[in-house]
Design an enzyme around this catalytic site. Sequence first.
Site, short mmCIF file in Angstrom:
data_model
loop_
_atom_site.label_atom_id
_atom_site.label_comp_id
_atom_site.label_asym_id
_atom_site.label_seq_id
_atom_site.Cartn_x
_atom_site.Cartn_y
_atom_site.Cartn_z
CD GLN A 54 -53.62 22.46 19.05
OE1 GLN A 54 -55.09 21.94 19.39
NE2 GLN A 54 -52.66 21.13 19.52
CG ASN A 84 -52.41 19.37 17.66
OD1 ASN A 84 -52.42 18.80 18.87
ND2 ASN A 84 -52.46 19.82 16.97
CE LYS A 108 -52.54 24.15 26.20
NZ LYS A 108 -52.27 24.96 26.08
CG ASP A 163 -46.27 25.00 24.10
OD1 ASP A 163 -47.04 23.77 24.27
OD2 ASP A 163 -45.30 24.82 23.04
N GLY A 195 -49.46 18.50 23.65
CA GLY A 195 -47.92 18.28 24.70
C GLY A 195 -48.29 18.36 26.80
CG HIS A 196 -51.75 19.51 27.64
ND1 HIS A 196 -53.01 19.77 27.95
CD2 HIS A 196 -51.27 20.46 26.68
CE1 HIS A 196 -53.87 19.92 26.90
NE2 HIS A 196 -52.63 20.84 26.19
CB VAL A 223 -44.23 31.45 40.89
CG1 VAL A 223 -44.57 32.88 41.26
CG2 VAL A 223 -44.58 30.74 42.01
CB THR A 279 -46.86 18.53 16.01
OG1 THR A 279 -48.52 17.99 15.31
CG2 THR A 279 -46.90 20.06 17.04
P1 GDP Z 1 -49.43 23.48 27.92
O1 GDP Z 1 -49.13 22.40 26.44
O2 GDP Z 1 -49.96 24.81 28.04
O3 GDP Z 1 -50.34 22.56 28.86
O4 GDP Z 1 -47.70 24.24 28.38
P2 GDP Z 1 -46.75 22.71 28.08
O5 GDP Z 1 -47.07 21.49 29.00
O6 GDP Z 1 -46.62 22.69 26.91
O7 GDP Z 1 -45.14 23.99 28.46
C1 GDP Z 1 -45.43 24.92 29.51
C2 GDP Z 1 -44.25 24.85 30.58
O8 GDP Z 1 -44.09 25.38 30.85
C3 GDP Z 1 -44.29 23.17 30.79
O9 GDP Z 1 -42.55 22.93 30.47
C4 GDP Z 1 -44.80 23.71 31.92
O10 GDP Z 1 -44.00 22.65 33.51
C5 GDP Z 1 -43.80 24.61 32.56
N1 GDP Z 1 -44.95 25.49 33.04
C6 GDP Z 1 -46.14 26.29 33.77
N2 GDP Z 1 -45.83 26.11 34.82
C7 GDP Z 1 -44.56 27.15 35.06
C8 GDP Z 1 -44.21 28.31 35.78
O11 GDP Z 1 -45.26 29.08 36.51
N3 GDP Z 1 -42.75 28.89 35.62
C9 GDP Z 1 -41.79 27.79 34.95
N4 GDP Z 1 -40.42 27.87 35.01
N5 GDP Z 1 -42.52 26.77 34.29
C10 GDP Z 1 -43.87 26.27 34.17
P1 IMO Z 2 -49.98 22.80 23.44
O1 IMO Z 2 -51.48 21.86 23.58
C1 IMO Z 2 -48.16 25.40 20.61
C2 IMO Z 2 -48.28 24.52 16.32
C3 IMO Z 2 -47.30 23.91 15.34
C4 IMO Z 2 -48.16 24.68 14.61
C5 IMO Z 2 -49.50 25.29 14.02
C6 IMO Z 2 -50.02 23.64 13.21
O2 IMO Z 2 -49.48 22.34 23.62
O3 IMO Z 2 -50.91 24.24 23.52
P2 IMO Z 2 -50.17 21.21 14.43
O4 IMO Z 2 -50.02 20.03 13.78
O5 IMO Z 2 -51.97 21.54 14.68
O6 IMO Z 2 -50.76 21.13 12.38
O7 IMO Z 2 -49.59 22.30 13.65
O8 IMO Z 2 -49.71 24.68 15.35
N1 IMO Z 2 -48.74 24.12 17.63
C7 IMO Z 2 -48.76 24.17 18.40
N2 IMO Z 2 -48.10 25.41 19.34
N3 IMO Z 2 -48.67 24.26 21.45
C8 IMO Z 2 -49.50 23.01 20.64
O9 IMO Z 2 -50.40 22.97 21.20
C9 IMO Z 2 -49.63 23.33 19.64
N4 IMO Z 2 -50.27 22.54 18.63
C10 IMO Z 2 -50.08 22.89 17.57
O10 IMO Z 2 -46.20 24.36 15.92
O11 IMO Z 2 -47.40 26.09 13.99
MG MG Z 3 -47.63 22.26 24.64
#
Ligand code: GDP
Ligand code: IMO
Ligand code: MG
Length: 424
Positions: free
Chosen positions: A225, A38, A16, A13, A40-41, A414, A130
């Site tokens: 991840q 698992n 990416k 998270d 969520g981008h 930002v 997840t």
């Molecule tokens: P990923 O799994 O690495 O793609 O990241 P996620 O989407 O799960 O989580 C990142 C969260 O932070 C999302 O809600 C994005 O919209 C948000 N986000 C990404 N970059 C920034 C940032 O620079 N500032 C803020 N406030 N939110 C951000």
């Molecule tokens: P993205 O790509 C954050 C975590 C789960 C759990 C562990 C194992 O959005 O960054 P799994 O379902 O893979 O067997 O869970 O890994 N986990 C993540 N945490 N971002 C993710 O993906 C994750 N994918 C799995 O919360 O702790």
């Molecule tokens: Mg994510």
Amino acid sequence: MAVDLLLGLQWGDEGKGKIVDVLTKDYDIIARFQGGPNAGHTLEFDGIKHVLHTIPSGIFHDNALNVIGNGVVIDPVIFKKELENLDQFEGLDYKAKLLISRKAHLILPTHRLLDAASEASKGKAKIGSTLKGIGPTYMDKTGRNGIRVGDLELADWKDRYSALRDKHIAMIDFYDAKIDYNLEELETEFFKAIKVLKSLKFIDSEEYLYQAQKAGKSILAEGAQGSLLDIDFGTYPFVTSSNTTAAGACTGLGVAPNQIGEVFGIFKAYTTRVGSGPFPTELFDEDGETMGRVGNEFGATTGRPRRCGWLDLVALKYAVQVNGVTQLMMMKGDVLSGFDTLKVCTAYKYKGETIEHLPYNIEPENVDVVYKEMKGWQADLTGMTEASQLPSALMEYIEFLEKELQTPIKIVSVGPDRTQTILR
Ligand code: GDP
Ligand code: IMO
Ligand code: MG
């Protein structure tokens, strides 16, 4: 042409999805190499937020093709829903832009049930998965029992499916935990989704990517991840079931190691983790609560609140090292605006000794954290577009990290929107 990689350096998270979307204009192909739903981008543009689970984050651009690589595990049911979400975008012809490796493995409904049964039976020791069936699907892959996308083109795949399903049902019964399910409903949904999956283009992705490279196409590999969730190098057993680190892109796409170009490493200006497992810099106070609230730290896949804490340089250095990161991207700097003082973990006290590397075991009883305090900044960063606008305290933070990590920070994010991205 070399293949560039983009990887999360923490516990996932990091942002990416946002950065892959920002970079896609410079690439011909975006290729996901591991993980499954698992992940969520999140991408934001034109005031709308999109969450992708299996589909690569380049899908909204016209210039790039999107490949789901052999290292990915696909749940046809979730994939179908993702495609339906894309249907609302007029002109987005995903059938022409999405290519799926025949060697990617399928998540069956019973894999999800096994995940649930395994977690429920672990009680306090649960991974906090997840519940998308990731662990059981990769177990069947390495156990050589899995069903692959390419199998759907064979006449006997349903027999193999039934045999594996029956074995899973027996395994579910083995667990103490009682799992309620309606197999008939699950299978109806699954076979409907398989039809949709089969309407997309299947490829021998390693050959496809090899030819694309030879033809001079630029490729960006998208990780899911983060490094600390890597099956080998993460905080085992509280990890996912794939190699999230750079080597995973080689095995997950069939790209040779000597073909890797830039390795983009993404991290948040602080740290988050969702699910169980050790987290040395975790905060249980108002500061952690502020990070969670301002950063809107809720899982994009499960909606669970993310645990928050200060930046952990010991863990980050380890991730930079294991991945061979060449460029860093610092996300969510805006979330730290307003703190008078920031803390960065620079070392661990491990069994009485001060160490700067990540030890075998970082459970709280073994590790105390050594912090360096740094001056915070007050300015709202979210409207800034140039590095020259960034407050001096933030520049000091960035330069300190660059020195410690021996790697340049090329992007400072930002805000969640595509446009809230500062290049340095
Ligand atoms: P990923 O799994 O690495 O793609 O990241 P996620 O989407 O799960 O989580 C990142 C969260 O932070 C999302 O809600 C994005 O919209 C948000 N986000 C990404 N970059 C920034 C940032 O620079 N500032 C803020 N406030 N939110 C951000
Ligand atoms: P993205 O790509 C954050 C975590 C789960 C759990 C562990 C194992 O959005 O960054 P799994 O379902 O893979 O067997 O869970 O890994 N986990 C993540 N945490 N971002 C993710 O993906 C994750 N994918 C799995 O919360 O702790
Ligand atoms: Mg994510």
